[in-house]
Motif scaffolding. Structure first.
Motif, PDB file in Angstrom:
ATOM      1  N   VAL A  10      -3.760  31.856-142.361  1.00 25.33           N
ATOM      2  CA  VAL A  10      -3.322  30.510-142.720  1.00 25.33           C
ATOM      3  C   VAL A  10      -2.226  30.112-141.739  1.00 25.33           C
ATOM      4  CG1 VAL A  10      -2.334  29.078-144.552  1.00 25.33           C
ATOM      5  CG2 VAL A  10      -3.770  31.026-145.151  1.00 25.33           C
ATOM      6  N   VAL A  11      -2.275  28.869-141.245  1.00 24.24           N
ATOM      7  CA  VAL A  11      -1.246  28.374-140.335  1.00 24.24           C
ATOM      8  C   VAL A  11      -0.067  27.882-141.167  1.00 24.24           C
ATOM      9  CG1 VAL A  11      -0.718  26.736-138.493  1.00 24.24           C
ATOM     10  CG2 VAL A  11      -3.006  27.705-138.661  1.00 24.24           C
TER      11      VAL A  11
ATOM     12  N   LYS B  62      -0.730  22.801-139.780  1.00 26.99           N
ATOM     13  CA  LYS B  62      -0.178  23.459-140.969  1.00 26.99           C
ATOM     14  C   LYS B  62      -1.150  23.377-142.146  1.00 26.99           C
ATOM     15  CE  LYS B  62       3.796  23.330-144.049  1.00 26.99           C
ATOM     16  NZ  LYS B  62       5.113  22.743-144.299  1.00 26.99           N
ATOM     17  N   GLY B  63      -1.359  24.522-142.810  1.00 28.99           N
ATOM     18  CA  GLY B  63      -2.222  24.567-143.983  1.00 28.99           C
ATOM     19  C   GLY B  63      -3.670  24.920-143.677  1.00 28.99           C
ATOM     20  N   LYS B  64      -4.080  24.841-142.420  1.00 28.39           N
ATOM     21  CA  LYS B  64      -5.469  25.168-142.062  1.00 28.39           C
ATOM     22  C   LYS B  64      -5.678  26.671-142.095  1.00 28.39           C
ATOM     23  CE  LYS B  64      -6.868  21.354-139.051  1.00 28.39           C
ATOM     24  NZ  LYS B  64      -7.311  21.012-137.684  1.00 28.39           N
TER      25      LYS B  64
ATOM     26  N   LEU C 142       1.529  32.217-138.154  1.00 29.39           N
ATOM     27  CA  LEU C 142       0.353  32.593-138.927  1.00 29.39           C
ATOM     28  C   LEU C 142       0.732  33.569-140.033  1.00 29.39           C
ATOM     29  CD1 LEU C 142      -2.115  33.389-136.007  1.00 29.39           C
ATOM     30  CD2 LEU C 142      -1.987  31.276-137.318  1.00 29.39           C
ATOM     31  N   ALA C 143      -0.045  33.528-141.114  1.00 29.31           N
ATOM     32  CA  ALA C 143       0.098  34.526-142.183  1.00 29.31           C
ATOM     33  C   ALA C 143      -1.297  34.903-142.650  1.00 29.31           C
ATOM     34  CB  ALA C 143       0.902  33.973-143.354  1.00 29.31           C
TER      35      ALA C 143
ATOM     36  N   PRO D  46      -1.215  32.114-148.303  1.00 29.84           N
ATOM     37  CA  PRO D  46      -0.540  32.967-147.321  1.00 29.84           C
ATOM     38  C   PRO D  46       0.179  34.132-147.981  1.00 29.84           C
ATOM     39  CG  PRO D  46       0.173  30.666-147.117  1.00 29.84           C
ATOM     40  CD  PRO D  46      -0.723  30.743-148.296  1.00 29.84           C
ATOM     41  N   SER D  47       0.101  35.288-147.338  1.00 30.29           N
ATOM     42  CA  SER D  47       0.738  36.487-147.862  1.00 30.29           C
ATOM     43  C   SER D  47       1.346  37.280-146.723  1.00 30.29           C
ATOM     44  CB  SER D  47      -0.293  37.351-148.588  1.00 30.29           C
ATOM     45  OG  SER D  47       0.282  38.582-148.971  1.00 30.29           O
TER      46      SER D  47
END
Length: 105
Positions: A12-13, A19-21, A69-70, A79-80
């Motif tokens: 996840v960006v 952002k959010g993609k 990135l996550a 995201p983690s």
């Protein structure tokens, strides 16, 4: 230090234009701390015609810094952060801190 993000991971960006993609990591550039993610950070390039490639304006993914990135949690896709765990047989695996699920099968 072991890699927290690898080729084939869903990420996840966190910040920037995309952002959010979410997308899959196509390629890692570890020496530059960058990754190329499918459908993220798409740029348009003017390309000269060659024997192999058509000329014109093409769209392709540019590299994005891994700090933006996550890992997407395998359970809910949010995201983690990434943690590491050593299993009983001695293998080291990545786990999502959010849910505790294994990232590596």
């Amino acid at each position: 230090m072991p890699a927290k993000i690898k080729k084939g991971d869903n990420v996840v960006v966190l910040t920037g234009r995309d952002k959010g993609k979410t997308g899959e990591v196509i390629r890692m550039l570890p020496e530059e701390n960058r990754a190329v993610v499918r459908g993220v950070n798409v740029v348009r390039r003017h390309q000269r015609q060659t024997a192999q490639a058509e000329g014109g304006i093409i769209s392709k993914e540019a590299a994005i810094h891994v700090s933006n990135l996550a890992i997407a949690d395998p359970k809910d896709g949010k995201p983690s952060r990434v943690g590491f765990q050593v299993k009983e047989d001695g293998t080291k695996v990545r786990v999502a801190k959010r849910s505790g699920d294994l990232i590596d099968g």
